[in-house]
Design a protein around this motif. Structure first.
Motif, PDB file in Angstrom:
ATOM      1  N   LEU A 228       0.834  -1.207   0.000  1.00 33.19           N
ATOM      2  CA  LEU A 228       0.000   0.000   0.000  1.00 33.19           C
ATOM      3  C   LEU A 228       0.863   1.250   0.000  1.00 33.19           C
ATOM      4  O   LEU A 228       0.518   2.256  -0.636  1.00 33.19           O
ATOM      5  CB  LEU A 228      -0.938   0.000   1.199  1.00 33.19           C
ATOM      6  N   ARG A 229       1.979   1.199   0.702  1.00 34.16           N
ATOM      7  CA  ARG A 229       2.919   2.324   0.643  1.00 34.16           C
ATOM      8  C   ARG A 229       3.441   2.508  -0.780  1.00 34.16           C
ATOM      9  O   ARG A 229       3.575   3.642  -1.270  1.00 34.16           O
ATOM     10  CB  ARG A 229       4.081   2.094   1.613  1.00 34.16           C
ATOM     11  N   GLU A 230       3.734   1.393  -1.439  1.00 37.37           N
ATOM     12  CA  GLU A 230       4.195   1.459  -2.826  1.00 37.37           C
ATOM     13  C   GLU A 230       3.102   2.024  -3.730  1.00 37.37           C
ATOM     14  O   GLU A 230       3.359   2.882  -4.588  1.00 37.37           O
ATOM     15  CB  GLU A 230       4.595   0.064  -3.312  1.00 37.37           C
ATOM     16  N   LEU A 231       1.876   1.551  -3.531  1.00 37.83           N
ATOM     17  CA  LEU A 231       0.772   2.026  -4.362  1.00 37.83           C
ATOM     18  C   LEU A 231       0.510   3.509  -4.154  1.00 37.83           C
ATOM     19  O   LEU A 231       0.117   4.216  -5.092  1.00 37.83           O
ATOM     20  CB  LEU A 231      -0.487   1.217  -4.057  1.00 37.83           C
ATOM     21  N   ALA A 232       0.718   3.999  -2.946  1.00 34.25           N
ATOM     22  CA  ALA A 232       0.515   5.423  -2.669  1.00 34.25           C
ATOM     23  C   ALA A 232       1.456   6.286  -3.498  1.00 34.25           C
ATOM     24  O   ALA A 232       1.150   7.452  -3.785  1.00 34.25           O
ATOM     25  CB  ALA A 232       0.712   5.703  -1.184  1.00 34.25           C
TER      26      ALA A 232
ATOM     27  N   ALA B 168      -6.981   2.026   1.324  1.00 37.65           N
ATOM     28  CA  ALA B 168      -7.479   1.622   2.644  1.00 37.65           C
ATOM     29  C   ALA B 168      -6.639   0.479   3.187  1.00 37.65           C
ATOM     30  O   ALA B 168      -6.408  -0.516   2.492  1.00 37.65           O
ATOM     31  CB  ALA B 168      -8.943   1.207   2.570  1.00 37.65           C
ATOM     32  N   GLN B 169      -6.189   0.634   4.417  1.00 36.84           N
ATOM     33  CA  GLN B 169      -5.454  -0.417   5.099  1.00 36.84           C
ATOM     34  C   GLN B 169      -6.435  -1.353   5.788  1.00 36.84           C
ATOM     35  O   GLN B 169      -7.197  -0.961   6.650  1.00 36.84           O
ATOM     36  CB  GLN B 169      -4.513   0.176   6.144  1.00 36.84           C
TER      37      GLN B 169
ATOM     38  N   TYR C  27       0.064   7.069   4.366  1.00 36.47           N
ATOM     39  CA  TYR C  27      -0.016   6.472   3.033  1.00 36.47           C
ATOM     40  C   TYR C  27      -1.438   6.073   2.622  1.00 36.47           C
ATOM     41  O   TYR C  27      -1.680   5.759   1.455  1.00 36.47           O
ATOM     42  CB  TYR C  27       0.902   5.246   2.925  1.00 36.47           C
ATOM     43  N   ALA C  28      -2.369   6.060   3.568  1.00 37.42           N
ATOM     44  CA  ALA C  28      -3.720   5.611   3.265  1.00 37.42           C
ATOM     45  C   ALA C  28      -4.746   6.683   3.601  1.00 37.42           C
ATOM     46  O   ALA C  28      -4.464   7.633   4.340  1.00 37.42           O
ATOM     47  CB  ALA C  28      -4.035   4.323   4.025  1.00 37.42           C
ATOM     48  N   ASP C  29      -5.934   6.503   3.051  1.00 37.76           N
ATOM     49  CA  ASP C  29      -7.032   7.430   3.277  1.00 37.76           C
ATOM     50  C   ASP C  29      -8.066   6.867   4.240  1.00 37.76           C
ATOM     51  O   ASP C  29      -8.940   7.599   4.717  1.00 37.76           O
ATOM     52  CB  ASP C  29      -7.716   7.748   1.945  1.00 37.76           C
ATOM     53  N   GLY C  30      -7.996   5.575   4.498  1.00 36.28           N
ATOM     54  CA  GLY C  30      -8.964   4.950   5.381  1.00 36.28           C
ATOM     55  C   GLY C  30      -8.487   3.604   5.867  1.00 36.28           C
ATOM     56  O   GLY C  30      -7.428   3.114   5.470  1.00 36.28           O
ATOM     57  N   VAL C  31      -9.287   3.024   6.743  1.00 34.20           N
ATOM     58  CA  VAL C  31      -9.016   1.678   7.248  1.00 34.20           C
ATOM     59  C   VAL C  31     -10.266   0.834   7.056  1.00 34.20           C
ATOM     60  O   VAL C  31     -11.394   1.313   7.191  1.00 34.20           O
ATOM     61  CB  VAL C  31      -8.610   1.689   8.738  1.00 34.20           C
ATOM     62  N   GLY C  32     -10.048  -0.431   6.716  1.00 31.53           N
ATOM     63  CA  GLY C  32     -11.128  -1.397   6.621  1.00 31.53           C
ATOM     64  C   GLY C  32     -11.018  -2.339   7.801  1.00 31.53           C
ATOM     65  O   GLY C  32     -10.145  -3.213   7.839  1.00 31.53           O
ATOM     66  N   LEU C  33     -11.885  -2.162   8.789  1.00 30.26           N
ATOM     67  CA  LEU C  33     -11.732  -2.829  10.073  1.00 30.26           C
ATOM     68  C   LEU C  33     -12.626  -4.056  10.194  1.00 30.26           C
ATOM     69  O   LEU C  33     -13.821  -4.014   9.872  1.00 30.26           O
ATOM     70  CB  LEU C  33     -12.075  -1.867  11.212  1.00 30.26           C
ATOM     71  N   CYS C  34     -12.058  -5.125  10.698  1.00 25.88           N
ATOM     72  CA  CYS C  34     -12.865  -6.253  11.159  1.00 25.88           C
ATOM     73  C   CYS C  34     -13.852  -5.720  12.195  1.00 25.88           C
ATOM     74  O   CYS C  34     -13.503  -4.893  13.039  1.00 25.88           O
ATOM     75  CB  CYS C  34     -11.950  -7.306  11.774  1.00 25.88           C
ATOM     76  N   LYS C  35     -15.091  -6.173  12.132  1.00 25.54           N
ATOM     77  CA  LYS C  35     -16.131  -5.622  13.009  1.00 25.54           C
ATOM     78  C   LYS C  35     -15.742  -5.668  14.484  1.00 25.54           C
ATOM     79  O   LYS C  35     -16.014  -4.720  15.239  1.00 25.54           O
ATOM     80  CB  LYS C  35     -17.440  -6.388  12.818  1.00 25.54           C
TER      81      LYS C  35
END
Length: 255
Positions: free
Chosen positions: A112-116, A124-125, A160-168
């Motif tokens: 994700l750092r590379e993609l940024a 989103a991480q 490096y990210a705009d958001g996080v995708g969190l496990c509930k």
């Protein structure tokens, strides 16, 4: 990081993969879906993006794509890097700006750092309920997913990210009886770092729902998924993944 024996995507050509047909993953839980077994081939990413680009929601809004790079470190190790073809496909379809309806996600961090550095679309991480990102394990970094959602960890993700995708369960854990407990501080901490918060995955069947939202003792019966979503939205969650988008849309509209 675990040794597995079997057949994997890299063992086949695209033409061979196109011979496969999609089937319901959990037929005992979702018997109605088996009617679609065998009807549809595996689409390429370009086909998915093309469909989204040409589609609109019922409200006339653009349809977005939310691709996930699966096991990027492994695919790098066998010479099948995912990042370059992903960005090339997005660029070819006119997606390269933060305003475009695209979010790239991954459970690993380094890619994700590379993609940024390669694209300006949103990133989103993904955060699992437990364990550690594989790329950190491979690098000898002892941080876990729990470390990534501390205020310090979230501040680093925001570089490096705009958001996080969190496990509930990271947002609202369940108590010993299976009911939802009090929310953690993670949603507020992520917002303080400037990150959007998306949760995964909301499913309607009782076996996936907290105890208080189940409709009966039959684990395969539908329960109150909308009620569960409402609790998470009230806690500040910005968006979510669901296997039942019609019910999810209705739940979001009601809240």
């Amino acid at each position: 990081g675990n040794l597995m024996t079997g057949w994997f995507t890299e063992d086949f050509t695209l033409a061979e993969l196109r011979m496969l047909r999609a089937t319901e993953r959990i037929p005992a839980t979702r018997p109605g879906n088996v009617a679609f077994n065998g009807l549809y081939p595996v689409p390429t990413f370009d086909e998915v993006v093309d469909l989204a680009r040409r589609s609109r929601t019922c409200d006339g809004e653009p349809v977005g794509v939310y691709p996930e790079t699966k096991h990027p470190s492994y695919f790098d190790s066998i010479g099948l890097s995912l990042e370059e073809p992903l960005v090339d496909t997005l660029d070819a379809n006119g997606y390269g700006d933060k305003r475009d309806p695209v979010i790239i996600q991954s459970f690993e961090t380094a890619n994700l750092r590379e993609l940024a550095d390669r694209t300006d679309v949103a990133i989103a991480q993904l955060i699992n309920c437990s364990a550690t990102p594989y790329d950190l394990v491979a690098a000898g970094d002892d941080r876990t997913y729990a470390d990534l959602v501390t205020p310090e960890g979230l501040a680093d993700i925001a570089t490096y990210a705009d958001g996080v995708g969190l496990c509930k369960d990271v947002m609202i854990p369940r108590d010993p009886t299976g009911n939802l407990a009090a929310p953690t501080t993670v949603i507020d901490d992520a917002h303080a770092a400037g990150l959007a918060v998306h949760g995964w995955t909301f499913r309607r069947e009782n076996r996936f729902l907290p105890t208080g939202f189940r409709s009966s003792a039959d684990l395969d019966e539908p329960g109150d998924m909308a009620g569960e979503i409402a609790v998470f939205l009230a806690a500040g969650m910005d968006g979510f993944f669901t296997d039942n988008p019609d019910l999810g849309t209705a739940a979001a509209s009601a809240n």
